[in-house]
Design a protein around this motif. Structure first.
Motif, short mmCIF file in Angstrom:
data_model
loop_
_atom_site.label_atom_id
_atom_site.label_comp_id
_atom_site.label_asym_id
_atom_site.label_seq_id
_atom_site.Cartn_x
_atom_site.Cartn_y
_atom_site.Cartn_z
N ARG A 71 0.87 -1.10 -0.14
CA ARG A 71 -0.12 -0.04 0.21
C ARG A 71 0.74 1.21 0.10
O ARG A 71 0.55 2.19 -0.70
CB ARG A 71 -0.89 0.18 1.26
CG ARG A 71 -1.72 -1.00 1.51
CD ARG A 71 -2.71 -1.52 0.17
NE ARG A 71 -3.82 -0.50 -0.09
CZ ARG A 71 -4.50 -0.54 -0.79
NH1 ARG A 71 -4.42 -1.47 -1.77
NH2 ARG A 71 -5.50 0.43 -1.30
N LEU A 85 1.28 1.32 -4.32
CA LEU A 85 0.23 2.20 -4.47
C LEU A 85 0.54 3.75 -3.69
O LEU A 85 0.50 4.80 -4.72
CB LEU A 85 -0.97 1.77 -3.74
CG LEU A 85 -2.32 2.44 -3.85
CD1 LEU A 85 -2.57 2.90 -5.33
CD2 LEU A 85 -3.46 2.03 -2.92
N THR A 125 0.98 7.14 -6.18
CA THR A 125 -0.10 8.38 -6.24
C THR A 125 0.83 9.60 -5.77
O THR A 125 0.47 10.55 -6.23
CB THR A 125 -1.37 7.83 -5.14
OG1 THR A 125 -0.81 7.62 -4.17
CG2 THR A 125 -1.98 6.88 -5.85
N GLU A 175 -3.66 -6.00 -6.15
CA GLU A 175 -4.47 -4.90 -5.75
C GLU A 175 -3.90 -3.71 -5.78
O GLU A 175 -4.42 -2.65 -6.34
CB GLU A 175 -5.09 -5.35 -4.25
CG GLU A 175 -6.34 -4.55 -3.99
CD GLU A 175 -6.94 -5.08 -2.64
OE1 GLU A 175 -7.17 -3.88 -1.75
OE2 GLU A 175 -6.80 -6.07 -2.28
N ARG A 200 -3.14 -2.70 -9.33
CA ARG A 200 -4.28 -2.50 -10.06
C ARG A 200 -4.82 -0.97 -9.72
O ARG A 200 -5.17 0.04 -10.66
CB ARG A 200 -5.33 -3.56 -9.94
CG ARG A 200 -6.70 -3.23 -10.64
CD ARG A 200 -7.77 -4.52 -10.44
NE ARG A 200 -8.03 -4.78 -8.95
CZ ARG A 200 -7.54 -5.85 -8.32
NH1 ARG A 200 -6.93 -6.72 -9.06
NH2 ARG A 200 -7.89 -6.07 -7.20
N GLU A 201 -4.69 -0.55 -8.51
CA GLU A 201 -5.39 0.64 -8.06
C GLU A 201 -4.14 1.74 -8.53
O GLU A 201 -4.67 3.02 -8.99
CB GLU A 201 -5.35 0.80 -6.50
CG GLU A 201 -6.55 0.05 -6.02
CD GLU A 201 -6.81 -0.11 -4.53
OE1 GLU A 201 -6.36 0.82 -3.91
OE2 GLU A 201 -7.08 -1.01 -3.98
#
Ligand SMILES: NC(=O)c1ccc[n+]([C@@H]2O[C@H](COP(=O)([O-])OP(=O)(O)OC[C@H]3O[C@@H](n4cnc5c(N)ncnc54)[C@H](OP(=O)(O)O)[C@@H]3O)[C@@H](O)[C@H]2O)c1
Length: 215
Positions: free
Chosen positions: A84, A88, A92, A128, A131-132
């Motif tokens: 995360r 991810l 971001t 996951e 993908r995000e």
């Protein structure tokens, strides 16, 4: 071209930085460990020491870049939490930094199959997060190119690949050829908006990329 490669000590990242530096581009690599700076300098690149998971301002590092490449990853030894914060959260954070610094060209190293439903087991948090992250990159209004390699190898590059958006079968690809494909995408502005699966194959990289742009 001034390119910032985030996760600059990664195996693909170092190959890409070397390719850029060898032809005279301004190759900058963001690393979290100052002890890795020498390896970047040996590749002809300029290290920027910053921990993606820390509070430092990434926009300052991004400013002045013609393109950024997200090549970081928490790696197979890490738990779901770092999927995360790096895979991810790092991606971001780089999107936000690009917006703040006025940089629109964003290349993402993703992975084949992340959009396939039904991932389970220890790899599920990784898929996951990727993908995000890819969805965030697509939705950010950037000139993105998302490169989704199959299983990575350290075999010598061949300069020949197989691509698809998506491919209907898996395979492997050398880190050399992933780096060379990223370089080709940096050189081809019309690859903006393209998301491609990438494995080793028979088609020269430039032609493979062009086949997706022409569609
Ligand atoms: N393995 C596969 O078969 C496969 C297949 C498809 C796609 N991929 C994707 O391809 C990516 C690139 O592959 P690779 O082999 O080049 O990866 P890699 O060698 O593991 O490089 C990842 C880099 O990210 C850096 N990083 C981690 N956390 C960071 C942080 N907080 N701040 C700054 N940098 C940080 C690591 O730095 P440290 O050295 O300091 O940890 C490392 O240098 C992978 O991350 C994965 O998502 C892998």
């Amino acid at each position: 071209m001034n390119v910032l490669v985030v996760g600059g000590h990664g195996q693909i990242a170092l190959r890409l930085l070397r390719l850029l530096a060898d032809r005279g581009d301004a190759a900058r690599g963001l690393v979290r460990n100052a002890g890795h700076a020498g390896d970047l300098e040996a590749a002809g690149a300029t290290p920027v020491v910053l921990d993606l998971e820390g509070d430092a301002d990434l926009a300052e590092a991004v400013r002045g870049a013609d393109a950024v490449v997200f090549a970081a990853g928490a790696g197979p030894g890490s738990g779901p939490e770092r999927k995360r914060t790096v895979d991810l959260g790092g991606a971001t954070k780089l999107i936000d930094a690009c917006a703040a610094a006025g940089v629109s060209r964003y290349l993402m190293i993703s992975a084949m199959g992340v959009d396939r439903p039904g991932h389970s087991g220890p790899m599920a948090p990784y898929y996951e997060a990727k993908r995000e992250a890819d969805a965030a990159v697509r939705d950010a209004g950037l000139d993105y190119t998302i490169v989704r390699p199959g299983r990575l190898t350290d075999d010598p590059g061949t300069g020949r690949v197989e691509v698809g958006s998506p491919l209907d079968h898996g395979g492997e690809v050398s880190r050399d050829d992933v780096a060379a494909t990223l370089l080709a995408a940096l050189d081809e502005p019309r690859s903006a908006g393209v998301q491609l699966d990438l494995i080793g194959g028979a088609t020269p990289i430039d032609a493979a990329l062009a086949s997706l742009i022409a569609r």
